[in-house]
Design a protein around this motif. Structure first.
Motif, PDB file in Angstrom:
ATOM      1  N   ARG A  10      52.456  27.602  45.949  1.00 47.25           N
ATOM      2  CA  ARG A  10      51.244  26.790  45.799  1.00 47.25           C
ATOM      3  C   ARG A  10      50.032  27.611  46.238  1.00 47.25           C
ATOM      4  O   ARG A  10      49.971  28.094  47.369  1.00 47.25           O
ATOM      5  N   ILE A  11      49.065  27.767  45.352  1.00 43.62           N
ATOM      6  CA  ILE A  11      47.888  28.611  45.585  1.00 43.62           C
ATOM      7  C   ILE A  11      46.633  27.744  45.530  1.00 43.62           C
ATOM      8  O   ILE A  11      46.503  26.868  44.662  1.00 43.62           O
ATOM      9  N   GLN A  12      45.709  28.007  46.435  1.00 47.12           N
ATOM     10  CA  GLN A  12      44.471  27.232  46.505  1.00 47.12           C
ATOM     11  C   GLN A  12      43.462  27.762  45.487  1.00 47.12           C
ATOM     12  O   GLN A  12      42.504  28.458  45.827  1.00 47.12           O
ATOM     13  N   SER A  13      43.706  27.445  44.241  1.00 46.00           N
ATOM     14  CA  SER A  13      42.814  27.869  43.162  1.00 46.00           C
ATOM     15  C   SER A  13      42.998  26.921  41.988  1.00 46.00           C
ATOM     16  O   SER A  13      44.075  26.328  41.805  1.00 46.00           O
ATOM     17  N   THR A  14      41.936  26.793  41.186  1.00 47.23           N
ATOM     18  CA  THR A  14      41.998  25.937  39.997  1.00 47.23           C
ATOM     19  C   THR A  14      42.004  26.753  38.712  1.00 47.23           C
ATOM     20  O   THR A  14      42.213  26.187  37.645  1.00 47.23           O
ATOM     21  N   ASP A  15      41.771  28.070  38.828  1.00 49.05           N
ATOM     22  CA  ASP A  15      41.759  28.926  37.644  1.00 49.05           C
ATOM     23  C   ASP A  15      43.200  29.214  37.223  1.00 49.05           C
ATOM     24  O   ASP A  15      44.019  29.681  38.030  1.00 49.05           O
ATOM     25  N   GLU A  16      43.515  28.936  35.969  1.00 51.25           N
ATOM     26  CA  GLU A  16      44.890  29.099  35.501  1.00 51.25           C
ATOM     27  C   GLU A  16      45.329  30.566  35.552  1.00 51.25           C
ATOM     28  O   GLU A  16      46.492  30.853  35.872  1.00 51.25           O
ATOM     29  N   ASP A  17      44.428  31.486  35.231  1.00 48.56           N
ATOM     30  CA  ASP A  17      44.787  32.902  35.250  1.00 48.56           C
ATOM     31  C   ASP A  17      45.072  33.361  36.670  1.00 48.56           C
ATOM     32  O   ASP A  17      46.032  34.109  36.914  1.00 48.56           O
ATOM     33  N   ASP A  18      44.254  32.917  37.628  1.00 50.96           N
ATOM     34  CA  ASP A  18      44.507  33.271  39.033  1.00 50.96           C
ATOM     35  C   ASP A  18      45.830  32.671  39.508  1.00 50.96           C
ATOM     36  O   ASP A  18      46.570  33.316  40.276  1.00 50.96           O
ATOM     37  N   LEU A  19      46.112  31.465  39.094  1.00 57.69           N
ATOM     38  CA  LEU A  19      47.377  30.834  39.493  1.00 57.69           C
ATOM     39  C   LEU A  19      48.566  31.631  38.958  1.00 57.69           C
ATOM     40  O   LEU A  19      49.549  31.867  39.682  1.00 57.69           O
ATOM     41  N   ARG A  20      48.488  32.076  37.709  1.00 56.48           N
ATOM     42  CA  ARG A  20      49.589  32.835  37.133  1.00 56.48           C
ATOM     43  C   ARG A  20      49.765  34.180  37.843  1.00 56.48           C
ATOM     44  O   ARG A  20      50.885  34.553  38.230  1.00 56.48           O
ATOM     45  N   ARG A  21      48.658  34.903  38.046  1.00 54.78           N
ATOM     46  CA  ARG A  21      48.744  36.207  38.711  1.00 54.78           C
ATOM     47  C   ARG A  21      49.144  36.052  40.168  1.00 54.78           C
ATOM     48  O   ARG A  21      49.898  36.889  40.705  1.00 54.78           O
ATOM     49  N   GLY A  22      48.633  35.003  40.819  1.00 55.58           N
ATOM     50  CA  GLY A  22      48.988  34.790  42.228  1.00 55.58           C
ATOM     51  C   GLY A  22      50.466  34.509  42.399  1.00 55.58           C
ATOM     52  O   GLY A  22      51.111  35.031  43.331  1.00 55.58           O
ATOM     53  N   ARG A  23      51.053  33.691  41.536  1.00 55.22           N
ATOM     54  CA  ARG A  23      52.489  33.420  41.635  1.00 55.22           C
ATOM     55  C   ARG A  23      53.299  34.694  41.394  1.00 55.22           C
ATOM     56  O   ARG A  23      54.313  34.937  42.073  1.00 55.22           O
ATOM     57  N   GLY A 118      49.519  45.633  36.458  1.00 57.32           N
ATOM     58  CA  GLY A 118      49.410  44.917  35.195  1.00 57.32           C
ATOM     59  C   GLY A 118      49.867  43.474  35.296  1.00 57.32           C
ATOM     60  O   GLY A 118      49.428  42.624  34.521  1.00 57.32           O
ATOM     61  N   LEU A 119      50.759  43.190  36.266  1.00 60.95           N
ATOM     62  CA  LEU A 119      51.264  41.825  36.436  1.00 60.95           C
ATOM     63  C   LEU A 119      50.405  40.992  37.383  1.00 60.95           C
ATOM     64  O   LEU A 119      50.334  39.764  37.242  1.00 60.95           O
ATOM     65  N   THR A 120      49.787  41.650  38.349  1.00 62.57           N
ATOM     66  CA  THR A 120      49.141  40.891  39.436  1.00 62.57           C
ATOM     67  C   THR A 120      47.629  40.974  39.437  1.00 62.57           C
ATOM     68  O   THR A 120      46.970  40.184  40.120  1.00 62.57           O
ATOM     69  N   LEU A 121      47.040  41.963  38.738  1.00 62.72           N
ATOM     70  CA  LEU A 121      45.589  42.143  38.769  1.00 62.72           C
ATOM     71  C   LEU A 121      45.000  41.943  37.373  1.00 62.72           C
ATOM     72  O   LEU A 121      45.703  41.962  36.372  1.00 62.72           O
ATOM     73  N   THR A 179      47.633  40.288  26.715  1.00 60.45           N
ATOM     74  CA  THR A 179      48.125  39.072  27.369  1.00 60.45           C
ATOM     75  C   THR A 179      46.985  38.132  27.718  1.00 60.45           C
ATOM     76  O   THR A 179      47.071  36.908  27.497  1.00 60.45           O
ATOM     77  N   ASP A 180      45.884  38.692  28.261  1.00 68.23           N
ATOM     78  CA  ASP A 180      44.727  37.855  28.589  1.00 68.23           C
ATOM     79  C   ASP A 180      44.146  37.199  27.341  1.00 68.23           C
ATOM     80  O   ASP A 180      43.749  36.031  27.362  1.00 68.23           O
ATOM     81  N   ALA A 182      45.757  36.481  24.588  1.00 65.15           N
ATOM     82  CA  ALA A 182      46.671  35.415  24.152  1.00 65.15           C
ATOM     83  C   ALA A 182      46.541  34.182  25.034  1.00 65.15           C
ATOM     84  O   ALA A 182      46.539  33.043  24.554  1.00 65.15           O
ATOM     85  N   LEU A 183      46.418  34.423  26.360  1.00 68.33           N
ATOM     86  CA  LEU A 183      46.277  33.296  27.278  1.00 68.33           C
ATOM     87  C   LEU A 183      44.952  32.565  27.062  1.00 68.33           C
ATOM     88  O   LEU A 183      44.888  31.329  27.108  1.00 68.33           O
ATOM     89  N   GLN A 184      43.874  33.330  26.829  1.00 68.36           N
ATOM     90  CA  GLN A 184      42.583  32.688  26.570  1.00 68.36           C
ATOM     91  C   GLN A 184      42.623  31.883  25.278  1.00 68.36           C
ATOM     92  O   GLN A 184      42.073  30.777  25.201  1.00 68.36           O
ATOM     93  N   GLU A 185      43.279  32.448  24.251  1.00 70.01           N
ATOM     94  CA  GLU A 185      43.402  31.708  22.995  1.00 70.01           C
ATOM     95  C   GLU A 185      44.234  30.436  23.200  1.00 70.01           C
ATOM     96  O   GLU A 185      43.913  29.367  22.662  1.00 70.01           O
ATOM     97  N   ALA A 186      45.304  30.571  24.000  1.00 69.46           N
ATOM     98  CA  ALA A 186      46.125  29.393  24.291  1.00 69.46           C
ATOM     99  C   ALA A 186      45.323  28.347  25.057  1.00 69.46           C
ATOM    100  O   ALA A 186      45.414  27.140  24.774  1.00 69.46           O
ATOM    101  N   ARG A 187      44.519  28.826  26.033  1.00 66.44           N
ATOM    102  CA  ARG A 187      43.679  27.879  26.778  1.00 66.44           C
ATOM    103  C   ARG A 187      42.638  27.239  25.865  1.00 66.44           C
ATOM    104  O   ARG A 187      42.341  26.042  25.980  1.00 66.44           O
TER     105      ARG A 187
END
Length: 362
Positions: A10-23, A118-121, A179-180, A182-187
């Motif tokens: 559980r990460i204290q963020s609302t940004d979906e990209d930050d949540l994915r990279r943080g996990r 590439g996975l975390t940043l 990847t970004d 694709a994720l932005q297009e998905a969002r």
């Protein structure tokens, strides 16, 4: 156990990209902690066991710090800390020169830091990691006293290490951008779907409101129509009753004796009134069983051929029912008209006045 990992990720963020990279950062940190724990028994087999255990302990602590920082919402900082403590154990053998091959083999392991980046940043930070790797590599070689490009073999290994870092960074950057994207297009598509769903829900609510309003209006109109129909039916019934009363009043049949009825006629007699007169007279004869019917035409201004025929038809019908019809109140001008028209009233007994007819019947 599942609830523990759910809470840990559980990460204290609302940004979906930050949540994915943080996990991803937390998972990689947990994997590194596991590998570090597994490396502890192997460290006791080397001559520098305590230094190795110290490095492993510092690494475990750094990975724990990485998890804490990432869970607090500082995803990029957590990723940089993770990568820093991946790079340091790789460059350390070069500095301390623990084996004769480490200055040339260790740099190839730096690719791991680029893959983790590439996975975390974010993709832009991959170039920062590449710069740190190259600077750190040249500093390590310098601190270890290695002469760069001293012979063809070392030159090829050193160049391969550098270009491999650059190539890995380039491919990792491209993969991260793809990847970004694709994720932005998905969002974007998800947001468009959400907006479409919201618009559809709004239209559905508006349609339901319109349907409810129109249904209410139709129900109101239906109630009004039913009330009007009921009122119209009531008025028609009252009108029919009034017409019936008028018909009865226009051709009244009055009993004067047990077996005698008097029907005084006033005003002009048309076809409809003539029919009502015949119908009403015969109904009264049937109901009362009268044997005599006196028709007073004193108030009738004109008796033409049609009226005379109607009277004769009533006489014949009453006779069939056992009742004798008498005619009273024929004025002189009416009598002259009947004579001029050739109307034969010989079958009907006539009197000059109603009083004379009633006196005769006494």
């Amino acid at each position: 156990m599942r609830s523990f990992f759910t809470q840990l990720l559980r990460i204290q963020s609302t940004d979906e990209d930050d949540l994915r990279r943080g996990r991803t950062t937390i998972i990689v940190a947990l994997i590194m902690i596991g590998l570090a724990i597994l490396a502890i028994p192997i460290s006791f087999l080397s001559d520098t066991a305590w230094s190795g255990i110290t490095i492993i302990s510092v690494g475990i602590i750094s990975y724990i710090i990485t998890i804490a920082v990432t869970r607090a919402g500082f995803v990029n900082l957590g990723g940089l800390i993770l990568i820093t403590f991946i790079v340091l154990p790789i460059l350390s053998p070069i500095v301390i020169n623990t084996s004769p091959t480490s200055p040339f083999t260790s740099p190839f392991y730096l690719i791991l830091s680029l893959l983790v980046a590439g996975l975390t940043l974010r993709p832009a930070l991959i170039w920062v990691v590449l710069a740190v790797n190259l600077v750190g590599l040249f500093l390590a070689w310098n601190i270890a006293g290695i002469n760069l490009f001293a012979n063809p073999i070392e030159t090829s290994l050193e160049a391969a290490a550098v270009f491999l870092q650059i190539g890995a960074a380039l491919f990792t950057f491209v993969g991260g951008k793809v990847t970004d994207g694709a994720l932005q297009e998905a969002r974007r598509l998800r947001e468009a779907a959400r907006q479409s769903a919201a618009q559809l829900a709004e239209l559905n609510a508006s349609l339901e409101t319109q349907v409810a309003q129109r249904t209410a209006a139709l129900q109101t109109a239906l109630r009004d129509l039913e009330q009007r129909a009921a009122e119209q039916a009531r008025l028609l019934a009252e009108n029919e009753q009034q017409r019936q009363v008028i018909r009865e009043l226009s051709v009244p049949v009055l009993p004067v004796r047990d077996t005698t009825l008097v029907m005084p006629l006033i005003g002009a007699i048309d076809t409809a009134r003539l029919g009502n007169m015949q119908e009403h007279a015969l109904e009264q004869i049937e109901q009362t069983g009268a044997r005599e019917l006196l028709i007073d035409v004193t108030g009738v201004p004109v008796i033409d051929t049609q009226v005379a025929k109607g009277l004769l038809q009533l006489v014949e019908a009453a006779r069939l029912m056992g009742t004798r019809v008498m005619l009273a109140g024929i004025r002189p001008e009416v009598a002259q008209t009947l004579v001029s028209l050739g109307v034969d009233l010989s079958s009907i007994r006539t009197f000059s006045t109603l009083q004379a007819a009633l006196a005769k019947r006494v």
